[in-house]
Design an enzyme around this catalytic site. Structure first.
Site, mmCIF file in Angstrom:
data_model
loop_
_atom_site.group_PDB
_atom_site.id
_atom_site.type_symbol
_atom_site.label_atom_id
_atom_site.label_comp_id
_atom_site.label_asym_id
_atom_site.label_seq_id
_atom_site.Cartn_x
_atom_site.Cartn_y
_atom_site.Cartn_z
ATOM 1 N N ARG A 66 34.075 -10.483 -6.278
ATOM 2 C CA ARG A 66 34.371 -10.673 -4.856
ATOM 3 C C ARG A 66 34.261 -12.148 -4.512
ATOM 4 N NH1 ARG A 66 31.362 -6.428 -1.214
ATOM 5 N NH2 ARG A 66 30.096 -8.194 -0.590
ATOM 6 N N LYS A 175 22.869 -1.530 -20.432
ATOM 7 C CA LYS A 175 21.764 -0.744 -19.917
ATOM 8 C C LYS A 175 21.511 -1.155 -18.470
ATOM 9 C CE LYS A 175 18.064 -3.885 -20.585
ATOM 10 N NZ LYS A 175 16.743 -4.247 -20.971
ATOM 11 N N HIS A 205 21.777 -4.958 -26.886
ATOM 12 C CA HIS A 205 22.059 -6.190 -27.621
ATOM 13 C C HIS A 205 21.109 -6.396 -28.802
ATOM 14 C CE1 HIS A 205 19.084 -7.771 -24.733
ATOM 15 N NE2 HIS A 205 18.752 -8.548 -25.725
ATOM 16 N N LYS A 209 21.568 -7.976 -33.354
ATOM 17 C CA LYS A 209 20.811 -9.044 -34.028
ATOM 18 C C LYS A 209 20.827 -8.858 -35.540
ATOM 19 C CE LYS A 209 17.716 -9.991 -30.198
ATOM 20 N NZ LYS A 209 18.057 -11.397 -29.969
ATOM 21 N N GLU A 243 7.355 -10.383 -23.784
ATOM 22 C CA GLU A 243 8.051 -11.477 -23.106
ATOM 23 C C GLU A 243 7.013 -12.329 -22.404
ATOM 24 O OE1 GLU A 243 12.088 -10.239 -21.232
ATOM 25 O OE2 GLU A 243 10.754 -8.515 -21.141
ATOM 26 N N ASP A 262 13.011 0.021 -18.538
ATOM 27 C CA ASP A 262 13.787 -1.191 -18.774
ATOM 28 C C ASP A 262 13.902 -1.518 -20.264
ATOM 29 O OD1 ASP A 262 15.206 -3.525 -18.100
ATOM 30 O OD2 ASP A 262 13.378 -4.725 -18.185
ATOM 31 N N HIS A 267 15.708 -0.665 -26.146
ATOM 32 C CA HIS A 267 15.473 -1.553 -27.287
ATOM 33 C C HIS A 267 14.413 -1.019 -28.240
ATOM 34 C CE1 HIS A 267 17.876 -4.141 -24.943
ATOM 35 N NE2 HIS A 267 16.923 -4.653 -24.199
ATOM 36 N N LYS A 365 5.631 -7.933 -19.808
ATOM 37 C CA LYS A 365 6.016 -9.248 -19.306
ATOM 38 C C LYS A 365 4.759 -10.077 -19.089
ATOM 39 C CE LYS A 365 10.463 -8.196 -17.356
ATOM 40 N NZ LYS A 365 11.199 -9.060 -18.282
#
Lengths: 512, 314
Positions: A66, A175, A205, A209, A243, A262, A267, A365
């Protein structure tokens, strides 16, 4: 599928490995092209593919968003994105080949006229580019928008090209694939109906790898690992995806989902499936899927979820020398949020190979560093003919698959300390991808986009895998509903409950 | 580190000392034994350092120096991760009989287990080394375009072919071949005639013709053409044109600046860029596969037959 694509071309000889697999002339349509994923991953990956000579001579990139953009504005933005995020060196002549092949169609997802225009633009490529109908649609958009866009693709006939002169039509979705088993099944049903199941590519993803693909080689091309890859020798397995960053700009999405939905659902469970599956009969997509599904469906949660399903939420702290705020103080997060930013869980796999071997999964995280790895921890030697004090510092043997960063493999085993005594201590031996092979492995997105264009589904989870993964996560979410996650200080390795989960059986998390 | 009038034992000691200083060895992918002259040393070193980023190796660079000397003498330079990229490198300058007994010098220097690749930019026959190199190499890379009579040199390579042989003249047409192959995706017609405009003396043009002949069953006609090249490592090929049995044509043509145009009946012109790669990039491609290149072998066989037939006619 890739094999059949080229089977009619006499110049393609499977023994001729210098000739790369190059897709047929095609177009890539990106919905949500102004987003971060498109700028940081997709467009740079396209440049990298072009730079490696892996794109067909006729290739067009269509952006839809947009914005009041012209083809030129889009191309300028793409150029900047490729220049700042591409992996391979910038070469003007590579860009020159892509330039002029960027088309932009402005519009919102409920704008019929815009989708008609998109359809028309795709048709025009036949004349202008010699692209006879082949197109992949990349959904780099929020999942709420999926149904609207799918309906548009159905309405305009873009999703199915059979009456329209042929050529394949594929769709790529990112995802999250739903937020529980039910919503996933609804979404999968819709995508598989509008396109055909075979033309739907779900991107995880991690599967792109090199290290993850190397697990297949490690396990199934070697004689020395597979014999000990079972409950006779393996004490337990730890899969970590840590992470160091917080939730960044994804507050809204993240707070609705949390770490388990998530990351764990996709993964981490995919890593587990590949590490634990039986040997496939071959490397066709279907053969690998069969084995992955068997493992995913054999997963069983522990009966005592209180001790084996741990949630955490980060508080204020310091990460890598910088002060960071707690989750509840992040922008756009409700101060009473009970969403987890850390999840750890113990699972069992109900089959002969893994009977009694706990699999510990954790993700979070604001942990001390960014690392993803699979650690296979072996049992102690059945008998030690050494004095206790000589083997005091000897731990269990370990095989660690480092998925990122520093992709590679580490093996830890005991060795004699030089000297007159018989002291035995742990040493580790490493293999680094960066050291033994290419300077830098292709980005996961490069590989996956190329596979979509080639029609090779080996590295893409299908609807059944997504369903089997939700079947693992749903009971956890149900158990956690209405509870508060345990706080942990940012920059530490997660809540104490997680450590206790392993300590209760005399184990501990490997310091990743 | 420079070692004058030294022995292999001392060279290896120096290497392991240097490796110890930088913190031990990382995984080596292979041994690369390169033969060159002092004049070409810099070029070879540059290529080797580029390729070493992709394939960490132990480089043994042998330079025959004073061939007339009566006494054998070895001077060596040992480096780790300096001007030669990430490679462990041993540069040898060999005098007199030392040059012709290269095997005895190289064997103790090879890293164990990993494959051995030899690469020569000089004529091994002139230095009496051809047979010696066969004894320890898993792969042998030559560059016939650098020989005095390039096509004749390629023919000699074909006659003495041993599994694991390869030539940079084959490597440097990979991008060209890839372009042509992708033009054939989706083409379902048989080919009736092929015309290659190329420098007849370029071994790469000969290999291109042999490859198309092998795969399509049609012997291409090479029209001797002067080709302007903006890189030495480009094949001297200007265009490849196909006529299908239905009469349609398809042509891939490269202009001097690298613009490559694909003209295919019924489709708009398609442009790509095709530039010459550096010697280092070509070497890196060669090192990517260590097992014998069977596709190359078949093409070389076709070339050999064709060359013999032409010679018989002449």
């Amino acid at each position: 599928m890739a094999a059949s694509l080229h089977s009619t071309n006499p110049l393609r000889d499977p023994a001729d490995r210098r000739l790369p697999r190059i897709p047929e002339p095609c177009a890539l349509v990106i919905f949500g092209v102004t987003g971060d994923l498109a700028k940081k991953k997709l467009i740079p990956a396209i440049y990298d593919l072009a730079n490696r000579g892996l794109l067909p001579a006729s290739f067009a990139i269509l952006g839809f968003a947009r914005r009041d953009w012209s083809h030129g504005t889009f191309e300028e933005m793409a150029r900047e994105a490729a220049q700042s995020h591409a992996r391979t060196p910038w070469r003007e002549e590579v860009w020159a080949r892509l330039a002029g092949n960027f088309k932009f169609v402005p519009g919102s997802f409920d704008d019929d006229a815009a989708f008609d225009k998109l359809d028309q633009t795709l048709d025009e490529l036949r004349e202008t580019h010699g692209i006879v109908g082949n197109a992949a649609f990349y959904f780099s958009i929020p999942p709420q928008a999926f149904p609207t866009v799918l309906k548009q693709l159905e309405r305009t006939g873009m999703a199915d090209n059979r009456q329209d002169g042929g050529g394949w039509r594929r769709v790529v979705v990112e995802k999250p694939f739903g937020e529980d088993r039910e919503s996933a099944s609804e979404l999968n049903g819709l995508v598989d109906r509008v396109f055909t199941a075979n033309d739907v590519f779900r991107i995880d993803h991690y599967l792109g790898k090199e290290t993850v693909q190397n697990i297949f080689a490690l396990r199934f091309a070697n004689a020395m690992f597979e014999p000990i890859w079972n409950s006779n020798y393996v004490d337990h397995v730890q899969i970590t995806m840590a992470e160091d960053v917080g939730i960044g700009t994804r507050a809204g999405f993240y707070d609705d989902n949390g770490a388990a939905r998530d990351v764990l659902q996709n993964h981490v469970l995919q890593l587990l499936a590949i590490a634990a599956m039986e040997q496939p009969n071959g490397f066709e997509a279907e053969e690998i899927r069969t084995e992955k599904l068997k493992v995913l469906r054999a997963i069983k949660l522990h009966d005592d979820l209180e001790a084996t399903a741990i949630r955490g939420q980060y508080t204020d702290g310091w990460v890598q020398g910088r002060p960071v705020v707690g989750y509840l103080s992040e922008e756009n997060i409700p101060p009473n949020s009970t969403t987890e930013t850390y999840a750890a869980v113990q699972l069992g796999i109900q089959n002969r190979r893994w009977n009694g071997v706990p699999f510990y999964l954790r993700t979070g995280k604001r942990l001390p560093k960014r690392v993803t790895e699979i650690a296979v921890v072996f049992k102690e030697a059945p008998h030690m003919p050494f004095a206790d004090y000589d083997t005091k510092t000897l731990g269990n043997n370990q095989l660690v698959i480092r998925v990122q960063p520093d992709e590679g493999l580490t093996v830890k085993f005991g060795s004699k300390v030089p000297g007159t005594g018989m002291e035995v201590r742990d040493i580790s031996m490493g293999f680094g991808y960066g050291e033994t092979f290419t300077e830098s492995s292709p980005e996961a997105y490069e590989r996956l986009i190329l596979d979509v264009l080639l029609g090779d589904k080996t590295l893409f989870p299908d609807a059944q895998e997504v369903d089997a993964s939700w079947a693992v996560i749903d009971p956890l979410e149900e158990y956690w509903a209405g509870t508060k996650p345990e706080p942990y200080e940012s920059g530490t390795w997660g809540p104490t409950g997680s450590d206790l989960m392993l300590q209760s059986s005399g184990r501990r998390w490997r310091r990743a | 580190m420079h070692l004058k009038d030294t022995t292999t034992g001392d060279i290896m000691k120096a290497l392991s000392g240097l490796l110890h200083e930088v913190g031990g060895t990382s995984g080596l992918a292979l041994n690369l034994v390169a033969l060159t002259t002092e004049d070409e040393r810099e070029e070879v070193e540059k290529a080797a350092s580029v390729a070493s980023q992709e394939h960490p190796y132990r480089l043994i660079l042998a330079i025959p120096r004073d061939l007339e000397a009566a006494e054998p003498r070895i001077d060596a330079e040992v480096t780790v991760g300096e001007r030669l990229g990430s490679a462990e490198a041993i540069i040898l300058r060999l005098d007199g009989p030392a040059a012709s007994h290269l095997t005895s010098i190289v064997l103790p220097m090879l890293a164990s287990d990993v494959p051995v690749v030899t690469w020569w930019l000089l004529d091994p026959v002139r230095y009496g080394l051809e047979a010696e190199l066969r004894t320890f190499a898993d792969r042998r890379i030559t560059y016939s375009a650098r020989a005095a009579d390039p096509v004749e040199s390629l023919y000699r390579r074909a006659e003495t072919y041993t599994a694991g042989d390869t030539d940079i003249c084959w490597t440097r047409i990979s991008l060209w071949r890839s372009l042509i192959a992708s033009a054939f995706d989706g083409v379902n017609q048989a080919v009736e005639h092929i015309t290659i405009k190329a420098d007849d003396d370029d071994p790469s043009a000969q290999l291109m013709a042999a490859w198309l002949h092998t795969r399509l069953g049609v012997s291409p006609e090479i029209v001797d053409t002067e080709v302007e090249r903006n890189s030495e490592h480009l094949p001297a090929i200007a265009s490849v044109a196909f006529t299908m049995d239905g009469g349609e044509t398809m042509e891939v043509q490269r202009e001097a600046d690298g613009t490559t145009v694909l003209r295919q009946a019924g489709l708009p012109k398609r442009r790509q860029t095709l530039q010459g790669r550096t010697l280092g990039q070509l070497l890196a491609e060669e090192l990517r596969h260590i097992d014998p290149d069977t596709a190359y072998k078949r093409v070389l066989d076709t070339f050999q037959e064709h060359y013999q037939a032409e010679r018989a006619n002449a």
